[in-house]
Design a protein around this motif. Structure first.
Motif, PDB file in Angstrom:
ATOM      1  N   ALA A 123       0.841  -1.196   0.000  1.00  0.00           N
ATOM      2  CA  ALA A 123       0.000   0.000   0.000  1.00  0.00           C
ATOM      3  C   ALA A 123       0.874   1.243   0.000  1.00  0.00           C
ATOM      4  O   ALA A 123       1.970   1.234   0.560  1.00  0.00           O
ATOM      5  CB  ALA A 123      -0.922  -0.008   1.211  1.00  0.00           C
ATOM      6  N   PRO A 124       0.414   2.308  -0.627  1.00  0.00           N
ATOM      7  CA  PRO A 124      -0.902   2.458  -1.237  1.00  0.00           C
ATOM      8  C   PRO A 124      -0.933   2.152  -2.736  1.00  0.00           C
ATOM      9  O   PRO A 124      -1.988   2.000  -3.320  1.00  0.00           O
ATOM     10  CB  PRO A 124      -1.195   3.945  -1.005  1.00  0.00           C
ATOM     11  CG  PRO A 124       0.161   4.596  -1.107  1.00  0.00           C
ATOM     12  CD  PRO A 124       1.119   3.589  -0.508  1.00  0.00           C
ATOM     13  N   PHE A 125       0.252   2.030  -3.373  1.00  0.00           N
ATOM     14  CA  PHE A 125       0.289   1.981  -4.832  1.00  0.00           C
ATOM     15  C   PHE A 125       1.589   1.336  -5.289  1.00  0.00           C
ATOM     16  O   PHE A 125       2.613   1.414  -4.611  1.00  0.00           O
ATOM     17  CB  PHE A 125       0.213   3.420  -5.374  1.00  0.00           C
ATOM     18  CG  PHE A 125       0.268   3.539  -6.867  1.00  0.00           C
ATOM     19  CD1 PHE A 125      -0.853   3.279  -7.644  1.00  0.00           C
ATOM     20  CD2 PHE A 125       1.443   3.910  -7.499  1.00  0.00           C
ATOM     21  CE1 PHE A 125      -0.802   3.398  -9.014  1.00  0.00           C
ATOM     22  CE2 PHE A 125       1.506   4.029  -8.878  1.00  0.00           C
ATOM     23  CZ  PHE A 125       0.373   3.777  -9.631  1.00  0.00           C
ATOM     24  N   ALA A 126       1.537   0.696  -6.458  1.00  0.00           N
ATOM     25  CA  ALA A 126       2.743   0.115  -7.057  1.00  0.00           C
ATOM     26  C   ALA A 126       2.620   0.160  -8.567  1.00  0.00           C
ATOM     27  O   ALA A 126       1.502   0.216  -9.107  1.00  0.00           O
ATOM     28  CB  ALA A 126       2.922  -1.332  -6.600  1.00  0.00           C
ATOM     29  N   VAL A 127       3.759   0.139  -9.240  1.00  0.00           N
ATOM     30  CA  VAL A 127       3.766  -0.028 -10.691  1.00  0.00           C
ATOM     31  C   VAL A 127       4.478  -1.331 -11.013  1.00  0.00           C
ATOM     32  O   VAL A 127       5.570  -1.598 -10.499  1.00  0.00           O
ATOM     33  CB  VAL A 127       4.421   1.156 -11.453  1.00  0.00           C
ATOM     34  CG1 VAL A 127       3.575   2.411 -11.349  1.00  0.00           C
ATOM     35  CG2 VAL A 127       5.829   1.442 -10.977  1.00  0.00           C
ATOM     36  N   GLY A 128       3.826  -2.165 -11.818  1.00  0.00           N
ATOM     37  CA  GLY A 128       4.443  -3.395 -12.298  1.00  0.00           C
ATOM     38  C   GLY A 128       5.232  -3.101 -13.558  1.00  0.00           C
ATOM     39  O   GLY A 128       4.823  -2.275 -14.378  1.00  0.00           O
ATOM     40  N   LEU A 129       6.359  -3.771 -13.713  1.00  0.00           N
ATOM     41  CA  LEU A 129       7.233  -3.546 -14.869  1.00  0.00           C
ATOM     42  C   LEU A 129       7.273  -4.774 -15.768  1.00  0.00           C
ATOM     43  O   LEU A 129       6.902  -5.876 -15.358  1.00  0.00           O
ATOM     44  CB  LEU A 129       8.655  -3.221 -14.383  1.00  0.00           C
ATOM     45  CG  LEU A 129       8.797  -2.078 -13.387  1.00  0.00           C
ATOM     46  CD1 LEU A 129      10.260  -1.894 -13.009  1.00  0.00           C
ATOM     47  CD2 LEU A 129       8.210  -0.791 -13.935  1.00  0.00           C
ATOM     48  N   SER A 130       7.797  -4.588 -16.962  1.00  0.00           N
ATOM     49  CA  SER A 130       7.967  -5.702 -17.895  1.00  0.00           C
ATOM     50  C   SER A 130       9.179  -6.555 -17.525  1.00  0.00           C
ATOM     51  O   SER A 130       9.464  -7.547 -18.182  1.00  0.00           O
ATOM     52  CB  SER A 130       8.109  -5.176 -19.329  1.00  0.00           C
ATOM     53  OG  SER A 130       9.228  -4.315 -19.442  1.00  0.00           O
ATOM     54  N   ALA A 131       9.883  -6.214 -16.462  1.00  0.00           N
ATOM     55  CA  ALA A 131      11.052  -6.964 -15.984  1.00  0.00           C
ATOM     56  C   ALA A 131      10.603  -8.157 -15.153  1.00  0.00           C
ATOM     57  O   ALA A 131       9.580  -8.107 -14.458  1.00  0.00           O
ATOM     58  CB  ALA A 131      11.938  -6.052 -15.137  1.00  0.00           C
ATOM     59  N   HIS A 132      11.391  -9.222 -15.207  1.00  0.00           N
ATOM     60  CA  HIS A 132      11.124 -10.421 -14.418  1.00  0.00           C
ATOM     61  C   HIS A 132      12.400 -10.888 -13.746  1.00  0.00           C
ATOM     62  O   HIS A 132      13.485 -10.800 -14.315  1.00  0.00           O
ATOM     63  CB  HIS A 132      10.565 -11.543 -15.309  1.00  0.00           C
ATOM     64  CG  HIS A 132       9.212 -11.205 -15.841  1.00  0.00           C
ATOM     65  ND1 HIS A 132       8.050 -11.531 -15.180  1.00  0.00           N
ATOM     66  CD2 HIS A 132       8.829 -10.546 -16.949  1.00  0.00           C
ATOM     67  CE1 HIS A 132       7.015 -11.092 -15.868  1.00  0.00           C
ATOM     68  NE2 HIS A 132       7.464 -10.482 -16.953  1.00  0.00           N
ATOM     69  N   VAL A 133      12.266 -11.396 -12.516  1.00  0.00           N
ATOM     70  CA  VAL A 133      13.393 -11.910 -11.744  1.00  0.00           C
ATOM     71  C   VAL A 133      13.627 -13.364 -12.148  1.00  0.00           C
ATOM     72  O   VAL A 133      12.682 -14.140 -12.251  1.00  0.00           O
ATOM     73  CB  VAL A 133      13.110 -11.813 -10.229  1.00  0.00           C
ATOM     74  CG1 VAL A 133      14.260 -12.363  -9.415  1.00  0.00           C
ATOM     75  CG2 VAL A 133      12.817 -10.383  -9.828  1.00  0.00           C
ATOM     76  N   THR A 134      14.875 -13.720 -12.375  1.00  0.00           N
ATOM     77  CA  THR A 134      15.187 -15.090 -12.798  1.00  0.00           C
ATOM     78  C   THR A 134      15.624 -15.976 -11.644  1.00  0.00           C
ATOM     79  O   THR A 134      15.601 -17.194 -11.772  1.00  0.00           O
ATOM     80  CB  THR A 134      16.292 -15.089 -13.874  1.00  0.00           C
ATOM     81  OG1 THR A 134      17.440 -14.436 -13.347  1.00  0.00           O
ATOM     82  CG2 THR A 134      15.823 -14.369 -15.132  1.00  0.00           C
ATOM     83  N   GLN A 135      16.039 -15.392 -10.524  1.00  0.00           N
ATOM     84  CA  GLN A 135      16.501 -16.171  -9.380  1.00  0.00           C
ATOM     85  C   GLN A 135      15.585 -15.897  -8.193  1.00  0.00           C
ATOM     86  O   GLN A 135      15.680 -14.853  -7.568  1.00  0.00           O
ATOM     87  CB  GLN A 135      17.927 -15.777  -9.007  1.00  0.00           C
ATOM     88  CG  GLN A 135      18.932 -16.015 -10.106  1.00  0.00           C
ATOM     89  CD  GLN A 135      20.267 -15.375  -9.766  1.00  0.00           C
ATOM     90  OE1 GLN A 135      20.569 -14.295 -10.239  1.00  0.00           O
ATOM     91  NE2 GLN A 135      21.047 -16.035  -8.942  1.00  0.00           N
TER      92      GLN A 135
END
Length: 136
Positions: A74-86
C-alpha cells in the motif's frame, strides 16, 4: 507463474508519446523521475538482495496497482515488464518486478522499494508504457 498470451486488436488504440521516464541506478540506490529534461524527483530506493538481484535493462510500466490499507504494498505500485530469474522455491509472489513501498538496502526479491513521497509521485505521473531504465 506467467499469464497466457491472448490475441488483442490494438488498431483502435491511440498511440501516445510519453515524456516521463524513470531511471533507477542500483549502484547509487537512487531513482530519478524525469519529464523530458526536467527532474520531477530523486529518491533513495531499496533493491534486490544478492541472492535475488533486481534485473537491469530497459523496461516499461505494464501495471498500475492500488492496494488497501494493511497491504505491505500500500498504497500503490507499478508493475514492470522486468522479471526476476533467481527466486527461492518458497517465494509465492511471482517473478514480475515492481516499484512499491518498502525498506531500503538490498532486501527485496528483485523489486525496487521506495518511500511514500516517491510512490505518490509515481502514482500521479507514471502511466502505462512509461519507460523505466534500471542500471547496475
Amino acid at each position: 507463474k506467467r499469464g497466457r498470451v491472448v490475441p488483442a486488436d490494438l488498431a483502435g488504440m491511440p498511440l501516445e508519446w510519453r515524456r516521463v521516464r524513470v531511471v533507477v541506478d542500483l549502484s547509487a540506490d537512487r531513482m530519478v523521475v524525469r519529464d523530458g529534461r526536467r527532474t520531477l524527483g530523486a529518491f533513495e530506493v531499496g533493491k534486490g538482495a544478492p541472492a535475488t538481484p533486481t534485473p537491469t535493462g530497459r523496461f516499461f510500466v505494464t501495471d498500475r496497482l492500488r492496494f488497501g490499507q494493511g497491504s505491505p504494498y500500500a498504497p500503490f505500485a507499478v508493475g514492470l515488464s522486468a522479471h526476476v530469474t533467481q527466486l527461492p522455491a518458497s517465494w509465492l509472489g511471482g517473478d514480475q518486478v515492481a516499484i512499491h513501498y518498502g525498506g531500503m538496502g538490498a532486501v527485496s526479491h528483485g523489486c525496487i522499494h521506495a518511500g511514500l513521497d516517491a510512490i505518490r509521485l509515481l502514482q500521479r505521473r507514471v502511466g502505462l508504457g512509461t519507460v523505466v531504465v534500471i542500471r547496475a
